[in-house]
Design a protein around this motif. Structure first.
Motif, PDB file in Angstrom:
ATOM      1  N   PHE A  48      18.931   0.116  30.153  1.00  0.00           N
ATOM      2  CA  PHE A  48      19.762  -1.008  30.547  1.00  0.00           C
ATOM      3  C   PHE A  48      19.599  -1.269  32.043  1.00  0.00           C
ATOM      4  O   PHE A  48      19.544  -0.335  32.838  1.00  0.00           O
ATOM      5  N   TYR A  49      19.562  -2.538  32.408  1.00  0.00           N
ATOM      6  CA  TYR A  49      19.586  -2.915  33.821  1.00  0.00           C
ATOM      7  C   TYR A  49      20.211  -4.298  33.943  1.00  0.00           C
ATOM      8  O   TYR A  49      20.354  -5.024  32.957  1.00  0.00           O
ATOM      9  N   LEU A  50      20.610  -4.645  35.145  1.00  0.00           N
ATOM     10  CA  LEU A  50      21.282  -5.910  35.402  1.00  0.00           C
ATOM     11  C   LEU A  50      20.276  -6.915  35.954  1.00  0.00           C
ATOM     12  O   LEU A  50      19.538  -6.617  36.891  1.00  0.00           O
ATOM     13  N   ARG A  51      20.223  -8.118  35.340  1.00  0.00           N
ATOM     14  CA  ARG A  51      19.350  -9.190  35.812  1.00  0.00           C
ATOM     15  C   ARG A  51      20.140 -10.490  35.742  1.00  0.00           C
ATOM     16  O   ARG A  51      20.624 -10.871  34.671  1.00  0.00           O
ATOM     17  N   ASN A  52      20.272 -11.148  36.881  1.00  0.00           N
ATOM     18  CA  ASN A  52      21.024 -12.411  36.952  1.00  0.00           C
ATOM     19  C   ASN A  52      22.418 -12.266  36.343  1.00  0.00           C
ATOM     20  O   ASN A  52      22.848 -13.091  35.533  1.00  0.00           O
ATOM     21  N   ASN A  53      23.114 -11.201  36.701  1.00  0.00           N
ATOM     22  CA  ASN A  53      24.469 -10.910  36.234  1.00  0.00           C
ATOM     23  C   ASN A  53      24.568 -10.758  34.727  1.00  0.00           C
ATOM     24  O   ASN A  53      25.620 -11.006  34.132  1.00  0.00           O
ATOM     25  N   GLN A  54      23.477 -10.364  34.088  1.00  0.00           N
ATOM     26  CA  GLN A  54      23.470 -10.132  32.648  1.00  0.00           C
ATOM     27  C   GLN A  54      22.852  -8.760  32.382  1.00  0.00           C
ATOM     28  O   GLN A  54      21.855  -8.393  32.995  1.00  0.00           O
ATOM     29  N   LEU A  55      23.447  -8.020  31.466  1.00  0.00           N
ATOM     30  CA  LEU A  55      22.934  -6.710  31.099  1.00  0.00           C
ATOM     31  C   LEU A  55      21.779  -6.900  30.125  1.00  0.00           C
ATOM     32  O   LEU A  55      21.943  -7.540  29.079  1.00  0.00           O
ATOM     33  N   VAL A  56      20.616  -6.375  30.481  1.00  0.00           N
ATOM     34  CA  VAL A  56      19.433  -6.503  29.638  1.00  0.00           C
ATOM     35  C   VAL A  56      18.845  -5.113  29.393  1.00  0.00           C
ATOM     36  O   VAL A  56      19.189  -4.152  30.087  1.00  0.00           O
ATOM     37  N   ALA A  57      17.955  -5.023  28.406  1.00  0.00           N
ATOM     38  CA  ALA A  57      17.285  -3.760  28.092  1.00  0.00           C
ATOM     39  C   ALA A  57      15.784  -3.968  28.187  1.00  0.00           C
ATOM     40  O   ALA A  57      15.248  -4.931  27.630  1.00  0.00           O
ATOM     41  N   GLY A  58      15.132  -3.086  28.921  1.00  0.00           N
ATOM     42  CA  GLY A  58      13.689  -3.210  29.089  1.00  0.00           C
ATOM     43  C   GLY A  58      13.072  -1.899  29.506  1.00  0.00           C
ATOM     44  O   GLY A  58      13.754  -0.886  29.664  1.00  0.00           O
ATOM     45  N   TYR A  59      11.774  -1.936  29.698  1.00  0.00           N
ATOM     46  CA  TYR A  59      11.020  -0.746  30.097  1.00  0.00           C
ATOM     47  C   TYR A  59      10.907  -0.731  31.616  1.00  0.00           C
ATOM     48  O   TYR A  59      10.245  -1.585  32.206  1.00  0.00           O
ATOM     49  N   LEU A  60      11.583   0.214  32.234  1.00  0.00           N
ATOM     50  CA  LEU A  60      11.559   0.335  33.693  1.00  0.00           C
ATOM     51  C   LEU A  60      10.665   1.508  34.079  1.00  0.00           C
ATOM     52  O   LEU A  60      10.875   2.622  33.592  1.00  0.00           O
ATOM     53  N   GLN A  61       9.695   1.239  34.939  1.00  0.00           N
ATOM     54  CA  GLN A  61       8.780   2.288  35.365  1.00  0.00           C
ATOM     55  C   GLN A  61       8.617   2.245  36.875  1.00  0.00           C
ATOM     56  O   GLN A  61       8.840   1.215  37.507  1.00  0.00           O
ATOM     57  N   GLY A  62       8.183   3.374  37.420  1.00  0.00           N
ATOM     58  CA  GLY A  62       7.908   3.457  38.849  1.00  0.00           C
ATOM     59  C   GLY A  62       9.106   3.057  39.680  1.00  0.00           C
ATOM     60  O   GLY A  62      10.233   3.468  39.405  1.00  0.00           O
ATOM     61  N   PRO A  63       8.873   2.215  40.706  1.00  0.00           N
ATOM     62  CA  PRO A  63       9.974   1.822  41.594  1.00  0.00           C
ATOM     63  C   PRO A  63      11.082   1.056  40.870  1.00  0.00           C
ATOM     64  O   PRO A  63      12.226   1.053  41.285  1.00  0.00           O
ATOM     65  N   ASN A  64      10.740   0.385  39.753  1.00  0.00           N
ATOM     66  CA  ASN A  64      11.750  -0.367  38.993  1.00  0.00           C
ATOM     67  C   ASN A  64      12.755   0.536  38.299  1.00  0.00           C
ATOM     68  O   ASN A  64      13.815   0.081  37.889  1.00  0.00           O
ATOM     69  N   SER A  65      12.432   1.817  38.139  1.00  0.00           N
ATOM     70  CA  SER A  65      13.362   2.724  37.459  1.00  0.00           C
ATOM     71  C   SER A  65      14.685   2.852  38.219  1.00  0.00           C
ATOM     72  O   SER A  65      15.690   3.240  37.640  1.00  0.00           O
ATOM     73  N   LYS A  66      14.686   2.471  39.502  1.00  0.00           N
ATOM     74  CA  LYS A  66      15.928   2.494  40.287  1.00  0.00           C
ATOM     75  C   LYS A  66      16.918   1.429  39.820  1.00  0.00           C
ATOM     76  O   LYS A  66      18.096   1.477  40.144  1.00  0.00           O
ATOM     77  N   LEU A  67      16.442   0.451  39.052  1.00  0.00           N
ATOM     78  CA  LEU A  67      17.307  -0.626  38.558  1.00  0.00           C
ATOM     79  C   LEU A  67      18.169  -0.193  37.368  1.00  0.00           C
ATOM     80  O   LEU A  67      19.084  -0.911  36.983  1.00  0.00           O
ATOM     81  N   GLU A  68      17.863   0.963  36.791  1.00  0.00           N
ATOM     82  CA  GLU A  68      18.592   1.422  35.604  1.00  0.00           C
ATOM     83  C   GLU A  68      20.097   1.459  35.858  1.00  0.00           C
ATOM     84  O   GLU A  68      20.551   1.990  36.862  1.00  0.00           O
ATOM     85  N   GLU A  69      20.842   0.880  34.938  1.00  0.00           N
ATOM     86  CA  GLU A  69      22.306   0.915  34.999  1.00  0.00           C
ATOM     87  C   GLU A  69      22.814   2.113  34.206  1.00  0.00           C
ATOM     88  O   GLU A  69      22.443   2.298  33.049  1.00  0.00           O
ATOM     89  N   LYS A  70      23.666   2.883  34.818  1.00  0.00           N
ATOM     90  CA  LYS A  70      24.360   3.958  34.114  1.00  0.00           C
ATOM     91  C   LYS A  70      25.609   3.349  33.486  1.00  0.00           C
ATOM     92  O   LYS A  70      26.222   2.454  34.046  1.00  0.00           O
ATOM     93  N   LEU A  71      25.955   3.826  32.307  1.00  0.00           N
ATOM     94  CA  LEU A  71      27.206   3.388  31.685  1.00  0.00           C
ATOM     95  C   LEU A  71      28.322   4.267  32.196  1.00  0.00           C
ATOM     96  O   LEU A  71      28.220   5.494  32.157  1.00  0.00           O
ATOM     97  N   ASN A  72      29.361   3.656  32.706  1.00  0.00           N
ATOM     98  CA  ASN A  72      30.561   4.381  33.117  1.00  0.00           C
ATOM     99  C   ASN A  72      31.496   4.392  31.928  1.00  0.00           C
ATOM    100  O   ASN A  72      31.759   3.354  31.334  1.00  0.00           O
ATOM    101  N   VAL A  73      31.990   5.575  31.593  1.00  0.00           N
ATOM    102  CA  VAL A  73      32.756   5.767  30.367  1.00  0.00           C
ATOM    103  C   VAL A  73      34.125   6.356  30.694  1.00  0.00           C
ATOM    104  O   VAL A  73      34.237   7.300  31.467  1.00  0.00           O
TER     105      VAL A  73
END
Length: 177
Positions: A48-73
């Motif tokens: 999961f990551y945030l893009r344009n204020n929307q939660l999306v799911a995709g393949y994050l690799q390398g430097p983009n892996s920093k975009l990963e959203e953690k779920l707060n529970v």
């Protein structure tokens, strides 16, 4: 006169002190919320990551892996929980209108939600585990499940057809360390 101290008297005193402290720190009507961060990714390895204020799911690799959203529970009751992102400042909510049910992000502090308020039910999800796999069903809209698309970089949404081949409703869900 001799006072006899049983070995448990210190423990009882300590527990009474803790109980009194809890009551003083959390006035009636305000519950203590313990938020925990989790990593989530679907069975196809999309995170999961945030893009344009929307939660999306995709393949994050390398430097983009920093975009990963953690779920707060925040647990609501056994098996049910509130889900948020961005440190619990944006919460996942199930909103139903007529025949349409959709997932949206709402700017609400996850620790301010209450399991006793009917209007907060839209933020609650029922967690079901099957081995290492987890699914999340809306508490407000039974039969609707958190899902991702088979395509990468598509919005995280809800489906009422969890067995449909086009949607993924099974996730890996583990505490962030």
């Amino acid at each position: 006169m001799e006072i006899c101290r049983c070995p448990f008297s210190y423990l009882i005193s300590f527990l009474l002190f803790l109980f009194h402290s809890e009551t003083a720190c959390h006035p009636l009507g305000k519950r203590h919320c313990r938020m925990q961060a989790f990593r989530i990714w679907d069975v196809n390895q999309k995170t999961f990551y945030l893009r344009n204020n929307q939660l999306v799911a995709g393949y994050l690799q390398g430097p983009n892996s920093k975009l990963e959203e953690k779920l707060n529970v925040v647990p609501v009751e056994p098996g049910a929980l509130f889900l948020g992102i961005q440190g619990g400042k944006l919460c996942l909510a199930c909103v139903g209108s007529g025949d349409e049910t959709r997932l949206q992000l709402e700017a609400v502090n996850i620790t301010d939600l209450s399991k006793n308020k009917e209007q907060d039910k839209r933020f609650a999800f029922i967690r079901s585990d099957s081995g290492l796999i987890t699914s999340f069903e809306s508490a407000a809209c039974p039969g609707w499940f958190l899902c991702t698309s088979l395509e990468a970089d598509r919005p995280v949404s809800l489906t009422n057809m969890p067995k449909e081949d086009m949607m993924v409703t099974k996730f890996y869900f583990q505490p962030d360390r």
